[in-house]
Design an enzyme around this catalytic site. Structure first.
Site, PDB file in Angstrom:
ATOM      1  N   HIS A  20      45.635  26.588   6.234  1.00 50.91           N
ATOM      2  CA  HIS A  20      46.252  25.263   5.330  1.00 50.91           C
ATOM      3  C   HIS A  20      45.190  24.109   6.058  1.00 50.91           C
ATOM      4  O   HIS A  20      45.115  23.217   5.357  1.00 50.91           O
ATOM      5  CB  HIS A  20      47.557  25.128   5.476  1.00 50.91           C
ATOM      6  CG  HIS A  20      48.394  26.138   5.050  1.00 50.91           C
ATOM      7  ND1 HIS A  20      49.250  26.845   6.200  1.00 50.91           N
ATOM      8  CD2 HIS A  20      48.516  27.003   4.161  1.00 50.91           C
ATOM      9  CE1 HIS A  20      49.697  27.939   5.495  1.00 50.91           C
ATOM     10  NE2 HIS A  20      49.399  28.012   4.109  1.00 50.91           N
ATOM     11  N   CYS A 128      51.729  37.453  -4.391  1.00 48.84           N
ATOM     12  CA  CYS A 128      50.937  36.331  -5.292  1.00 48.84           C
ATOM     13  C   CYS A 128      51.834  35.685  -6.242  1.00 48.84           C
ATOM     14  O   CYS A 128      51.265  34.780  -6.819  1.00 48.84           O
ATOM     15  CB  CYS A 128      49.932  37.034  -5.984  1.00 48.84           C
ATOM     16  SG  CYS A 128      48.744  38.164  -5.042  1.00 48.84           S
ATOM     17  N   HIS A 145      47.869  41.256  -0.196  1.00 51.72           N
ATOM     18  CA  HIS A 145      49.245  41.526   0.674  1.00 51.72           C
ATOM     19  C   HIS A 145      49.307  42.875   0.911  1.00 51.72           C
ATOM     20  O   HIS A 145      50.376  43.343   1.901  1.00 51.72           O
ATOM     21  CB  HIS A 145      50.191  41.001  -0.143  1.00 51.72           C
ATOM     22  CG  HIS A 145      50.240  39.624  -0.405  1.00 51.72           C
ATOM     23  ND1 HIS A 145      49.758  39.074  -1.888  1.00 51.72           N
ATOM     24  CD2 HIS A 145      50.722  38.375   0.224  1.00 51.72           C
ATOM     25  CE1 HIS A 145      49.569  37.589  -1.602  1.00 51.72           C
ATOM     26  NE2 HIS A 145      50.163  37.269  -0.407  1.00 51.72           N
ATOM     27  N   LYS A 294      42.567  38.466   7.491  1.00 55.33           N
ATOM     28  CA  LYS A 294      42.723  37.090   7.117  1.00 55.33           C
ATOM     29  C   LYS A 294      44.038  36.617   7.935  1.00 55.33           C
ATOM     30  O   LYS A 294      44.889  37.241   8.164  1.00 55.33           O
ATOM     31  CB  LYS A 294      43.069  37.134   5.656  1.00 55.33           C
ATOM     32  CG  LYS A 294      43.247  36.026   5.061  1.00 55.33           C
ATOM     33  CD  LYS A 294      43.908  35.990   3.769  1.00 55.33           C
ATOM     34  CE  LYS A 294      44.342  34.509   3.131  1.00 55.33           C
ATOM     35  NZ  LYS A 294      45.091  34.531   1.997  1.00 55.33           N
ATOM     36  N   LYS A 297      50.329  34.128   7.014  1.00 53.83           N
ATOM     37  CA  LYS A 297      51.786  33.845   7.529  1.00 53.83           C
ATOM     38  C   LYS A 297      52.298  35.616   7.270  1.00 53.83           C
ATOM     39  O   LYS A 297      53.191  35.723   8.195  1.00 53.83           O
ATOM     40  CB  LYS A 297      52.569  32.931   6.698  1.00 53.83           C
ATOM     41  CG  LYS A 297      52.665  33.228   5.235  1.00 53.83           C
ATOM     42  CD  LYS A 297      52.800  32.005   4.293  1.00 53.83           C
ATOM     43  CE  LYS A 297      52.581  31.979   3.044  1.00 53.83           C
ATOM     44  NZ  LYS A 297      52.107  30.686   2.344  1.00 53.83           N
TER      45      LYS A 297
END
Ligand code: ME8
Length: 642
Positions: A20, A128, A145, A294, A297
């Site tokens: 982020h 998503c 995911h 990647k 979180k």
């Protein structure tokens, strides 16, 4: 030209991480660059606060969704100032103004029959927050995911996205810069080569209540993307706020590739349905990975911006992220890579250039910018390179190629450091007949430093401010006005700058990688009487091996009070140590900074004129003159000499 730059609005189901921070640092850097270029800029970031994921996270935290979103949204907002990120607006999708506008838009699109009610069965990915097509799955899983999507069948409202498919293809083809880098544009066009399905835009309140109610059916709330994307409009006062007309035509969005489809397909078709022009550009970057995975979180392999700032400082973090990633491609994060950049690019290259140049102006020119005599060929080379740097920098920054822009700046930093070595101002200072030449050299150095400083404002605002203050520069810098050679006024007072970047120890292994001589006390005790060799002053190989000779880089140097012979050197070998060397009559402190020397690293510490010294620098003695030992090539500090 107006410029409106946005980041994604981040989900508040977890705290901010490096990924982020990267998008937001890019947006901040671009907004500072556009301001430096004289543009009128608006920069927006914020938080995305509705949907399944948030409701779930609040339930897990045993607080209400409202309490939960207030808490996490504040964490995002508070993360940015310590990174020198200055948005003009921080939008939240729970803001009443946003909710009102989303409902007005839904009503408009519904009234014009672009929203209809229907039954749908599809593969829904919670992560998503959208339905996936079979084609998008990898081995039955969502590629982002790594979980299989759920088959969901329900009645919902749909946006007639398919109606705008041909228009979108034409728009992308007619505007090559609409989506960049090009690989993402091609990905979108390839996706659009298949028929586009309509977009499900609602959730029944039986399943989700944490959302914006549909104005035309209270049994449903808005599906997150139809809510979230509209933030880009509400944040500038759509439909009739004064900023909307001013900024919408200059809208450019920054995202990572995970949310390419909603931004490149849903969003422009929604705008078309609203009869609004599409945004100007979509800039898509790759992922920050940790060990090829990647950073995310859901995986939990995250690095927190706050911890990075504490360890390395704001500007080093900003520089690293912008220099290390080629915008559009994935990059790997590691503390070692950051430390390596900090030590080489920031502490050695930039830090040394600044401290050497300013110290010489203080010592040789009474801290005033000297008036230059006409430039020689050597000076002209530096001028041309610096002018080329400005042109290249502008081009690459405007195209989001931050790493290339910074490479161009560091090329000149390297050249300026070399210019110091070849012009040797400390030699010129010894000869009064060379005073004009000395003034010219110092002027050229300061002027290239001024232009380097100018380019650093968007990337490292704190460092650029310190450098500007040291160079006596006042007012708001402007690329057009200030980006030319020769603007520095002779007579301006120069100040010394506090050390810009500390050198950091790399991984422990680097500094402990050297084998230490082993002292075998028993053997020593049992040593035979002096041999014939020892009588002749010859030493054994074992004795030689006891010497720990290493390459060191001088990173700071100063005279020792009351001594005309001693210099206090700070040497990186690669851990930092102080060495007091009796070379002051042959070398000035300025000339020592950045020099590679050979040191005896395992001498017992001693004190000279009250200064503790840990080692010795090797030099040849030629009468009264000392000449430092040197290597034929540059090697990393800490290399053993054998
Ligand atoms: O998708 N590397 O929010 P989000 C680089 N709310 N960038 C990364 C990253 C990584 N490893 N991880 C996250 C959403 N990002 C929606 C957006 S916009 C109208 C709605 C950054 O919290 C990157 O910018 O999942 C990515 O696109 C974004 O965080 C996703 O944030």
């Amino acid at each position: 030209m107006s410029f409106y730059i946005t980041t994604p609005i981040f989900y508040v189901n977890a705290q901010p991480h490096l990924g982020h921070a990267y998008s937001t640092i890019v947006a901040d850097t671009i907004s500072r660059f556009q301001r430096l270029s004289g543009e009128e800029v608006r920069f927006q970031t914020g938080t995305d606060e509705h949907g399944d994921k948030i409701a779930q996270a609040a339930a897990e935290a045993h607080i209400t969704p409202r309490e939960y979103v207030d808490l996490i949204s504040a964490m995002f907002r508070d993360s940015w100032p310590p990174l020198s990120i200055k948005p003009d607006n921080f939008i939240r999708t729970t803001d009443p103004e946003h909710i009102k506008t989303v409902q007005a838009i839904l009503q408009k699109v519904y009234d014009q029959d672009d929203i209809y009610f229907s039954e749908y069965t599809g593969l829904y990915c919670q992560g998503c927050e959208r339905f996936l097509t079979e084609k998008e799955l990898v081995a039955g899983n969502c590629p982002d995911h790594l979980k299989p999507p759920e088959k969901i069948s329900e009645q919902n409202y749909f946006f007639r996205m398919s109606k705008y498919q041909e228009w979108l293809i034409d728009h992308i083809k007619a505007n090559p810069e609409f989506i960049s880098p090009e690989c993402y544009r091609n990905e979108v066009l390839s996706f659009l080569s298949e028929p586009l399905e309509d977009l499900c835009i609602s959730r029944p309140t039986s399943r989700l209540t944490w959302g914006i109610p549909l104005p035309f059916d209270e049994k449903f709330v808005t599906y997150v993307w139809f809510d979230a994307l509209i933030n880009y409009l509400t944040g500038i006062g759509y439909p009739d706020g004064p900023d909307f007309d001013r900024f919408w035509s200059g809208a450019e969005h920054i995202i990572a590739k995970d949310i390419l489809k909603p931004h490149a397909i849903y969003w422009p078709t929604m705008l078309k349905a609203l009869d609004l022009p599409p945004f100007r550009k979509l800039h898509v970057h790759g992922y920050w990975n940790i060990n090829d995975t990647k950073m995310s979180k859901s995986i939990g392999n995250v690095v927190r911006p706050g911890e990075m700032i504490e360890q390395y400082g704001t500007d080093a973090v900003r520089y690293f992220l912008l220099r290390e990633m080629s915008f559009g491609l994935d990059s790997s994060y590691s503390a070692d890579a950051l430390i390596a950049r900090q030590n080489s690019d920031l502490a050695n290259d930039l830090g040394n250039l600044v401290s050497r140049s300013l110290t010489m102006v203080k010592n040789f020119a009474g801290s005033l910018v000297p008036a230059p005599a006409p430039s020689t060929d050597q000076d002209k080379e530096l001028i041309t390179a610096t002018e080329e740097m400005i042109t290249e920098y502008r081009l690459q920054m405007a195209s989001f190629n931050f790493h290339r822009a910074l490479q161009a700046v560091w090329k000149v930093i390297g050249l300026a450091n070399k210019y110091i070595v070849t012009t040797a101002p400390w030699e010129l200072a010894k000869d009064p007949a060379q005073s004009d030449r000395l003034a010219t050299v110092l002027y050229h150095l300061l002027e290239s430093l001024r232009l380097i400083t100018l380019t650093l404002h968007p990337v490292m605002p704190g460092t650029a401010a310190k450098m500007s203050a040291a160079l006596g520069l006042e007012g708001t810098p402007q690329l057009n006005q200030d980006g030319k050679w020769g603007m520095l006024q002779p007579g301006t007072t120069i100040n010394l700058c506090p050390s810009l970047f500390p050198r950091l120890d790399k991984a422990q292994s680097a500094s402990t990688g050297q084998e230490k001589p082993v002292k075998d006390k028993k053997k020593q005790a049992a040593a035979p009487p002096k041999s014939e060799n020892e009588e002749k002053g010859l030493i054994s190989f074992e004795q030689f091996q006891q010497l720990d000779l290493r390459v060191g880089m001088v990173v700071a140097a100063e005279k020792i009070n009351k001594s005309d012979r001693l210099l206090k050197l700070t040497i990186n070998a690669p851990e930092e140590r102080t060495v007091v060397a009796g070379i002051a009559k042959s070398y000035s402190p300025e000339e020592m900074i950045g020099k590679q020397v050979i040191i005896v690293a395992n001498l017992k510490p001693a004190k000279l004129m009250g200064v503790p010294s840990q080692g010795m620098v090797l030099a040849a003695k030629d009468g009264n003159r000392l000449v430092l030992s040197a290597l034929a090539d540059i090697v990393p500090p800490g290399c053993k000499v054998s």
